[in-house]
Scaffold this motif. Structure first.
Motif, PDB file in Angstrom:
ATOM      1  N   UNK A 396       0.813  -1.211   0.000  1.00 55.40           N
ATOM      2  CA  UNK A 396       0.000   0.000   0.000  1.00 55.40           C
ATOM      3  C   UNK A 396       0.850   1.265   0.000  1.00 55.40           C
ATOM      4  N   UNK A 397       0.177   2.402   0.070  1.00 54.82           N
ATOM      5  CA  UNK A 397       0.879   3.668   0.097  1.00 54.82           C
ATOM      6  C   UNK A 397      -0.016   4.725   0.709  1.00 54.82           C
ATOM      7  N   UNK A 398       0.584   5.768   1.246  1.00 59.57           N
ATOM      8  CA  UNK A 398      -0.193   6.898   1.751  1.00 59.57           C
ATOM      9  C   UNK A 398      -0.830   7.617   0.571  1.00 59.57           C
ATOM     10  N   UNK A 399      -1.987   8.238   0.762  1.00 55.39           N
ATOM     11  CA  UNK A 399      -2.630   8.953  -0.343  1.00 55.39           C
ATOM     12  C   UNK A 399      -1.773  10.134  -0.797  1.00 55.39           C
ATOM     13  N   UNK A 400      -1.853  10.472  -2.085  1.00 57.97           N
ATOM     14  CA  UNK A 400      -1.039  11.554  -2.650  1.00 57.97           C
ATOM     15  C   UNK A 400      -1.312  12.870  -1.945  1.00 57.97           C
ATOM     16  N   UNK A 401      -2.518  13.055  -1.428  1.00 58.61           N
ATOM     17  CA  UNK A 401      -2.867  14.309  -0.778  1.00 58.61           C
ATOM     18  C   UNK A 401      -2.095  14.523   0.507  1.00 58.61           C
ATOM     19  N   UNK A 402      -1.495  13.433   1.054  1.00 63.67           N
ATOM     20  CA  UNK A 402      -0.714  13.560   2.291  1.00 63.67           C
ATOM     21  C   UNK A 402       0.679  14.111   1.995  1.00 63.67           C
ATOM     22  N   UNK A 403       1.068  14.177   0.729  1.00 65.73           N
ATOM     23  CA  UNK A 403       2.381  14.711   0.379  1.00 65.73           C
ATOM     24  C   UNK A 403       3.500  13.697   0.494  1.00 65.73           C
TER      25      UNK A 403
END
Length: 403
Positions: A396-403
């Motif tokens: 998985x990955x953190x959402x792009x909006x989190x930077x």
């Protein structure tokens, strides 16, 4: 269960346990007392028969839903009417009373929550077992009505299972009946069926019930197939080892955070999070993690409806809570420093899947005396790093909006 000429006996209760109907003879001793019979004869009638005033409590102890009065003495309805027999027998019994008559047909409903298989029941919604003659309770054997009955039985069984909790692991029949809104005799039959399948167990001493190991057996395939749980477990072990505190994994069910895995602290004094524990208070760190990723209007709806418990429901309080959630999301972890329990600190961080959506939270729970306010940021970063490791193991990955 049929009982002929007999006085009150605990053996009847034992034999009738799990039965749907108790057919029992009755006598109205008061009527014979008015006849002026000799004392010796009255004593004989008393020890050889069951007074109608005593039959209701006996049927209640048996756990049946229907009591059928048979071999009624005196049989002359001019002396004791059918309505009088029913009224006397109903005292102490919450089920249905039938004053038996020749050629009565009493359908047997069978135990609730039973397994219906075509081989045993020919595809019908219940077993067609009757006494013969005139029907006193018409029951269709198939179709929409049968399907509805089956769903009701299933829901009743599920309702009984859900009354047990971590805080109240053992309950009596009366307590369960009160909580699910069913008669005690119905609950007794449900519990008898669940006990046969190992889904509940009865304590021999207190006679109270608790969930059985069969529940774990049923949940086993689900837990084993929960990818995030498998990915998280070694990380939780390492996190607990590094911090010395209890590490847990929680998932969201729409309005609650539910614990699905934990590694307990090695310390004697600790805060554990048993599997199945549910959190629905707004201050819970895991609840904050999940809510921080929901649209503000959805969070506001959950809080104002009471689905998520938040003290003080003013608009200003909810606005302040939404701001707190935004700060937690930006920081990467949420904190509950003695808010839900003065003695406990909880710090949780989100786990993301391949779509960048939160699928779980990693939680560290510790006694407050071991975590100072100054130490919270260090522990928070440790939890955040562990959650990131689980995210990586899931791909998985953190959402792009989190930077």
């Amino acid at each position: 269960m049929f009982s002929g000429d007999t006085s009150l006996s605990d053996n009847i209760v034992r034999l009738a346990r799990g039965a749907d109907i108790l057919v029992h003879e009755v006598i109205d001793l008061d009527t014979y007392k008015n006849f002026g019979l000799p004392a010796a004869l009255l004593d004989h009638l008393k020890v050889s028969h069951t007074d109608v005033k005593d039959i209701g409590p006996l049927a209640e102890r048996c756990g049946v839903s229907t009591l059928v009065l048979s071999h009624i003495v005196p049989a002359d309805k001019k002396l004791v009417s059918a309505a009088s027999w029913r009224k006397l027998a109903k005292k102490g019994f919450g089920g249905r009373v039938v004053v038996g008559d020749d050629l009565d047909e009493i359908p047997l409903r069978g135990p609730p929550f039973c397994s219906l298989s075509p081989g045993r029941h020919s595809g019908k919604g219940m077993m067609e077992r009757t006494m013969a003659g005139n029907t006193t309770d018409e029951i269709p054997d198939s179709g929409a009505a049968g399907s509805g009955r089956g769903m009701t039985v299933l829901r009743n069984g599920i309702g009984v299972l859900r009354t047990f909790s971590v805080d109240e692991p053992e309950l009596g029949v009366t307590e369960i009946a009160t909580r699910v809104g069913l008669h005690k005799s119905t609950v007794s039959r449900i519990l008898a069926t669940l006990e046969q399948d190992g889904l509940v167990e009865r304590d021999p001493g207190s006679r109270r019930f608790r969930l059985g190991l069969g529940v774990i057996a049923m949940a086993g395939p689900l837990l084993a197939d929960l990818d995030v749980r498998r990915a998280a477990y070694p990380v939780l072990q390492e996190l607990s080892h590094r911090t010395g505190e209890t590490a847990a994994l929680l998932v969201w069910n729409g309005a609650e955070a539910v614990c699905v895995e934990q590694v307990a602290s090695r310390h004697e004094v600790k805060h554990s999070t048993p599997l199945g524990t549910r959190y629905r208070t707004a201050a819970s760190s895991s609840v904050q993690v999940f809510l921080s990723r929901l649209p503000p209007e959805r969070v506001r709806a959950l809080v104002t409806s009471g689905a998520v418990v938040h003290p003080g429901l003013s608009d200003a309080a909810v606005d302040a809570y939404l701001l707190r959630l935004a700060e937690s999301a930006e920081r990467g972890y949420a904190v509950n420093y003695g808010e839900t329990s003065l003695e406990e600190v909880g710090i949780a961080a989100p786990v993301f899947d391949h779509r960048g959506e939160v699928v779980a939270s990693v939680l560290v729970s510790a006694p407050r005396f071991r975590v100072s306010a100054e130490g919270v940021p260090v522990l928070g970063e440790t939890v955040r790093e562990s959650a990131a490791q689980v995210t990586a193991r899931l791909g998985g990955h953190r959402p792009a909006s989190d930077g």
